[in-house]
Design an enzyme around this catalytic site. Structure first.
Site, PDB file in Angstrom:
ATOM      1  N   ALA A  69     -59.735 -36.384 100.509  1.00 49.77           N
ATOM      2  CA  ALA A  69     -60.204 -35.816  99.240  1.00 49.77           C
ATOM      3  C   ALA A  69     -59.005 -35.457  98.370  1.00 49.77           C
ATOM      4  O   ALA A  69     -57.882 -35.274  98.866  1.00 49.77           O
ATOM      5  CB  ALA A  69     -61.067 -34.575  99.466  1.00 49.77           C
ATOM      6  N   GLU A 102     -66.353 -44.228 107.465  1.00 47.42           N
ATOM      7  CA  GLU A 102     -67.701 -44.230 106.907  1.00 47.42           C
ATOM      8  C   GLU A 102     -67.640 -43.584 105.533  1.00 47.42           C
ATOM      9  O   GLU A 102     -66.891 -42.626 105.329  1.00 47.42           O
ATOM     10  CB  GLU A 102     -68.673 -43.417 107.771  1.00 47.42           C
ATOM     11  CG  GLU A 102     -68.989 -44.039 109.114  1.00 47.42           C
ATOM     12  CD  GLU A 102     -67.949 -43.704 110.171  1.00 47.42           C
ATOM     13  OE1 GLU A 102     -67.232 -42.697 110.005  1.00 47.42           O
ATOM     14  OE2 GLU A 102     -67.845 -44.452 111.156  1.00 47.42           O
ATOM     15  N   ASN A 107     -71.109 -43.169  97.029  1.00 47.28           N
ATOM     16  CA  ASN A 107     -69.754 -42.722  96.662  1.00 47.28           C
ATOM     17  C   ASN A 107     -68.912 -43.901  96.163  1.00 47.28           C
ATOM     18  O   ASN A 107     -68.008 -44.397  96.837  1.00 47.28           O
ATOM     19  CB  ASN A 107     -69.096 -42.041  97.862  1.00 47.28           C
ATOM     20  CG  ASN A 107     -67.852 -41.257  97.467  1.00 47.28           C
ATOM     21  OD1 ASN A 107     -67.310 -41.446  96.373  1.00 47.28           O
ATOM     22  ND2 ASN A 107     -67.395 -40.401  98.352  1.00 47.28           N
ATOM     23  N   TYR A 114     -61.125 -47.432  98.861  1.00 46.69           N
ATOM     24  CA  TYR A 114     -60.863 -48.050 100.166  1.00 46.69           C
ATOM     25  C   TYR A 114     -60.725 -49.571 100.045  1.00 46.69           C
ATOM     26  O   TYR A 114     -59.893 -50.180 100.725  1.00 46.69           O
ATOM     27  CB  TYR A 114     -61.962 -47.675 101.165  1.00 46.69           C
ATOM     28  CG  TYR A 114     -62.026 -46.187 101.438  1.00 46.69           C
ATOM     29  CD1 TYR A 114     -60.868 -45.452 101.723  1.00 46.69           C
ATOM     30  CD2 TYR A 114     -63.229 -45.495 101.408  1.00 46.69           C
ATOM     31  CE1 TYR A 114     -60.919 -44.089 101.958  1.00 46.69           C
ATOM     32  CE2 TYR A 114     -63.290 -44.130 101.648  1.00 46.69           C
ATOM     33  CZ  TYR A 114     -62.133 -43.432 101.919  1.00 46.69           C
ATOM     34  OH  TYR A 114     -62.186 -42.079 102.152  1.00 46.69           O
TER      35      TYR A 114
HETATM   36  C1  LIG Z   1     -62.508 -40.579  96.124  1.00 47.07           C
HETATM   37  C2  LIG Z   1     -61.291 -39.701  95.741  1.00 47.07           C
HETATM   38  C3  LIG Z   1     -60.574 -39.281  97.017  1.00 47.07           C
HETATM   39  C4  LIG Z   1     -60.358 -40.533  94.859  1.00 47.07           C
HETATM   40  O1  LIG Z   1     -59.189 -39.725  94.589  1.00 47.07           O
HETATM   41  P1  LIG Z   1     -58.213 -40.043  93.360  1.00 47.07           P
HETATM   42  O2  LIG Z   1     -56.888 -39.443  93.668  1.00 47.07           O
HETATM   43  O3  LIG Z   1     -58.848 -39.653  92.082  1.00 47.07           O
HETATM   44  O4  LIG Z   1     -58.117 -41.633  93.414  1.00 47.07           O
HETATM   45  P2  LIG Z   1     -56.907 -42.545  92.886  1.00 47.07           P
HETATM   46  O5  LIG Z   1     -56.456 -42.054  91.558  1.00 47.07           O
HETATM   47  O6  LIG Z   1     -55.878 -42.676  93.955  1.00 47.07           O
HETATM   48  O7  LIG Z   1     -57.667 -43.921  92.680  1.00 47.07           O
HETATM   49  C5  LIG Z   1     -57.381 -45.091  93.441  1.00 47.07           C
HETATM   50  C6  LIG Z   1     -58.516 -46.077  93.255  1.00 47.07           C
HETATM   51  O8  LIG Z   1     -59.747 -45.503  93.700  1.00 47.07           O
HETATM   52  C7  LIG Z   1     -60.823 -45.925  92.843  1.00 47.07           C
HETATM   53  N1  LIG Z   1     -61.362 -44.767  92.127  1.00 47.07           N
HETATM   54  C8  LIG Z   1     -60.931 -43.489  92.193  1.00 47.07           C
HETATM   55  N2  LIG Z   1     -61.719 -42.693  91.431  1.00 47.07           N
HETATM   56  C9  LIG Z   1     -62.650 -43.488  90.882  1.00 47.07           C
HETATM   57  C10 LIG Z   1     -63.761 -43.252  90.010  1.00 47.07           C
HETATM   58  N3  LIG Z   1     -64.054 -42.021  89.548  1.00 47.07           N
HETATM   59  N4  LIG Z   1     -64.533 -44.299  89.662  1.00 47.07           N
HETATM   60  C11 LIG Z   1     -64.271 -45.536  90.109  1.00 47.07           C
HETATM   61  N5  LIG Z   1     -63.225 -45.840  90.950  1.00 47.07           N
HETATM   62  C12 LIG Z   1     -62.442 -44.822  91.325  1.00 47.07           C
HETATM   63  C13 LIG Z   1     -60.208 -46.929  91.883  1.00 47.07           C
HETATM   64  O9  LIG Z   1     -60.264 -48.201  92.512  1.00 47.07           O
HETATM   65  C14 LIG Z   1     -58.776 -46.439  91.815  1.00 47.07           C
HETATM   66  O10 LIG Z   1     -57.889 -47.447  91.426  1.00 47.07           O
HETATM   67  P3  LIG Z   1     -57.527 -47.589  89.840  1.00 47.07           P
HETATM   68  O11 LIG Z   1     -57.006 -46.249  89.421  1.00 47.07           O
HETATM   69  O12 LIG Z   1     -56.485 -48.669  89.803  1.00 47.07           O
HETATM   70  O13 LIG Z   1     -58.815 -47.915  89.140  1.00 47.07           O
HETATM   71  C15 LIG Z   1     -61.747 -38.454  94.941  1.00 47.07           C
HETATM   72  O14 LIG Z   1     -62.612 -38.857  93.896  1.00 47.07           O
HETATM   73  C16 LIG Z   1     -62.435 -37.393  95.762  1.00 47.07           C
HETATM   74  O15 LIG Z   1     -61.800 -36.506  96.338  1.00 47.07           O
HETATM   75  N6  LIG Z   1     -63.785 -37.449  95.830  1.00 47.07           N
HETATM   76  C17 LIG Z   1     -64.575 -36.428  96.566  1.00 47.07           C
HETATM   77  C18 LIG Z   1     -64.312 -36.485  98.036  1.00 47.07           C
HETATM   78  C19 LIG Z   1     -64.642 -37.852  98.615  1.00 47.07           C
HETATM   79  O16 LIG Z   1     -65.600 -38.488  98.231  1.00 47.07           O
HETATM   80  N7  LIG Z   1     -63.814 -38.285  99.592  1.00 47.07           N
HETATM   81  C20 LIG Z   1     -64.000 -39.547 100.281  1.00 47.07           C
HETATM   82  C21 LIG Z   1     -64.972 -39.367 101.373  1.00 47.07           C
HETATM   83  S1  LIG Z   1     -65.269 -40.892 102.257  1.00 47.07           S
END
Ligand SMILES: CC(C)(COP(=O)(O)OP(=O)(O)OC[C@H]1O[C@@H](n2cnc3c(N)ncnc32)[C@H](O)[C@@H]1OP(=O)(O)O)[C@@H](O)C(=O)NCCC(=O)NCCS
Length: 146
Positions: A69, A102, A107, A114
Site C-alpha cells: 500500500a 491475490e 482493484n 502488478y
Molecule cells: C495500488 C497502490 C499501491 C498504487 O500505489 P501508487 O504508488 O499510487 O502506484 P504507482 O504510482 O507506483 O503506479 C504504478 C502503476 O500502477 C498503476 N496505477 C497506480 N494507481 C493507479 C490508478 N489510480 N489507476 C490506474 N492505474 C494505477 C499504473 O499502471 C501505474 O503506472 P503509470 O503511473 O505508469 O500509469 C495504491 O493505490 C494503494 O495503496 N491502494 C490501496 C491499497 C491497495 O489496494 N493495495 C494493493 C492490495 S493487492
C-alpha cells in the site's frame, strides 16, 4: 527512498493499513508476520515518514506478496512500483523462483501496478475476501529460465 522493513516501522504500517483498506491488518497481525524468518519486506520513506510498503511471505522457492500500500497523499508517484520492484529483487536474492499474489477483482489500480511490473493474471479465487469479493491470482516467474 526504498529500504528494508524494520520492526520499528510496524506502527506506521498498521496506521497506513487503516488508511488504505476496508479490512486492514492490525498492529499485532503486522508484527506477527514481520517477525517471521520467512518474511521479506521493504518500505518507502520520504524524510523520516513511511509512505508505502511491500511485504511477502516465502517458503522454499515460492513467495506470496501479502502487503502492499501507499499513503493516499503520496500516490501516483511510482512509489508502489519502486517498492514492489525492490521487493522482487530481494526475493530473487533469496532464490525465489515464483511469486504469487491475490488482488480484488475491483482493484484496478493494483491490478495495473502488478501487470506493469510483470505479473500475469492466472486465475480467480471465488469469495476470497471477508466481504466475499473474488480475488484475481497473479503470478511472476523470476527463476533462472527467465
Ligand atoms: C495500488 C497502490 C499501491 C498504487 O500505489 P501508487 O504508488 O499510487 O502506484 P504507482 O504510482 O507506483 O503506479 C504504478 C502503476 O500502477 C498503476 N496505477 C497506480 N494507481 C493507479 C490508478 N489510480 N489507476 C490506474 N492505474 C494505477 C499504473 O499502471 C501505474 O503506472 P503509470 O503511473 O505508469 O500509469 C495504491 O493505490 C494503494 O495503496 N491502494 C490501496 C491499497 C491497495 O489496494 N493495495 C494493493 C492490495 S493487492
Amino acid at each position: 527512498m526504498i529500504r528494508d522493513w524494520k520492526s520499528s516501522d510496524n506502527v506506521a504500517i498498521a496506521e497506513l493499513e487503516k488508511k488504505c483498506f476496508s479490512y486492514p491488518w492490525n498492529y499485532d497481525m503486522v508484527c506477527e508476520t514481520q517477525v517471521q524468518n520467512n518474511f521479506c519486506g521493504v518500505v518507502a520513506v520520504i524524510g523520516e515518514k513511511v509512505v508505502g510498503y511491500a511485504g511477502a511471505i516465502f517458503a522454499m522457492d515460492i513467495a506470496d506478496i501479502a502487503l502492499v500500500a501507499v499513503d493516499p497523499e503520496f500516490r501516483r508517484q511510482k512509489i508502489a512500483e519502486s517498492a514492489v520492484k525492490a521487493l522482487i529483487d530481494k526475493l530473487i536474492e533469496k532464490e525465489i523462483e515464483k511469486i504469487f499474489l491475490e488482488v480484488r477483482v475491483s482493484n484496478l489500480p493494483a491490478r495495473s501496478l502488478y501487470k506493469k511490473v510483470g505479473f500475469q493474471e492466472i486465475g480467480i479465487r471465488k469469495n476470497y475476501y471477508e466481504d466475499a469479493e473474488d480475488a484475481i491470482v497473479m503470478a511472476l516467474v523470476v527463476g533462472s529460465e527467465n
